[in-house]
Motif scaffolding. Sequence first.
Motif, short mmCIF file in Angstrom:
data_model
loop_
_atom_site.label_atom_id
_atom_site.label_comp_id
_atom_site.label_asym_id
_atom_site.label_seq_id
_atom_site.Cartn_x
_atom_site.Cartn_y
_atom_site.Cartn_z
N THR A 1 0.85 -1.19 0.00
CA THR A 1 0.00 0.00 0.00
C THR A 1 0.89 1.24 0.00
N PRO A 2 0.30 2.42 -0.19
CA PRO A 2 1.11 3.64 -0.16
C PRO A 2 1.47 4.11 1.26
N TRP A 3 0.95 3.46 2.30
CA TRP A 3 1.09 3.99 3.66
C TRP A 3 2.19 3.29 4.43
N THR A 4 3.14 4.07 4.95
CA THR A 4 4.23 3.52 5.76
C THR A 4 4.15 3.98 7.21
N CYS B 1 -4.38 -0.67 5.45
CA CYS B 1 -3.27 -1.21 6.23
C CYS B 1 -1.94 -0.67 5.72
N LEU B 2 -0.92 -0.87 6.52
CA LEU B 2 0.41 -0.37 6.18
C LEU B 2 1.07 -1.22 5.10
N ALA C 1 -0.81 8.17 8.81
CA ALA C 1 -1.22 8.47 7.44
C ALA C 1 -2.20 7.44 6.90
N CYS C 2 -2.25 6.29 7.52
CA CYS C 2 -3.09 5.18 7.05
C CYS C 2 -4.57 5.48 7.33
N ARG D 1 -1.62 -3.45 -4.05
CA ARG D 1 -1.28 -4.77 -4.61
C ARG D 1 -1.16 -5.79 -3.50
N ILE D 2 -1.84 -6.92 -3.71
CA ILE D 2 -1.72 -8.05 -2.79
C ILE D 2 -0.90 -9.11 -3.51
#
Length: 154
Positions: A29-32, A130-131, A36-37, A49-50
């Motif tokens: 995901t874009p969230w680290t 999710c992160l 921000a998530c 992407r999974i």
Amino acid sequence: MSDIRPHEISVSTPDPDDARLQFIGRIHTPWTDRKACPHQGKIDGPECRIEIFEPWDQALKGIEKFERVEVLYWLDKSRRDLVIQNPGHSEGTSGTFALRSPVRPNPIGTVIARLVSVEGANLIVRGLDCLDGTPLIDLKPDRCSFSPKSSPAR
């Protein structure tokens, strides 16, 4: 894990028994950062992407027939010791089981995501919360696809 809000209650947790979970993939995901998530995934959110690991990639056969998939994942960065929480969006406190918080004794996340495409051993979806790097526990077609349709209201 010392970020306790006012009125929250933390407990000592026993050593976990081994549930023998096997991570079958990883979520990208874009969230680290937790701050921000998103708190809940949005069906029009960014594409994520999974990645499915071998040999589980074979289990994707037929998944493309579904518009939505239920994604179960392990919130590996979440604390596991709060029984009473003080959500940042709320004035009061609630028990952990009365919240959809990622802070849980067994931090399992679940979301119904929109399946955009299947690319080999990867699913492209929208609606995650999710992160980046979150371990994947399981995938299922959206349960509503299998639920019997109710009779029209009288």
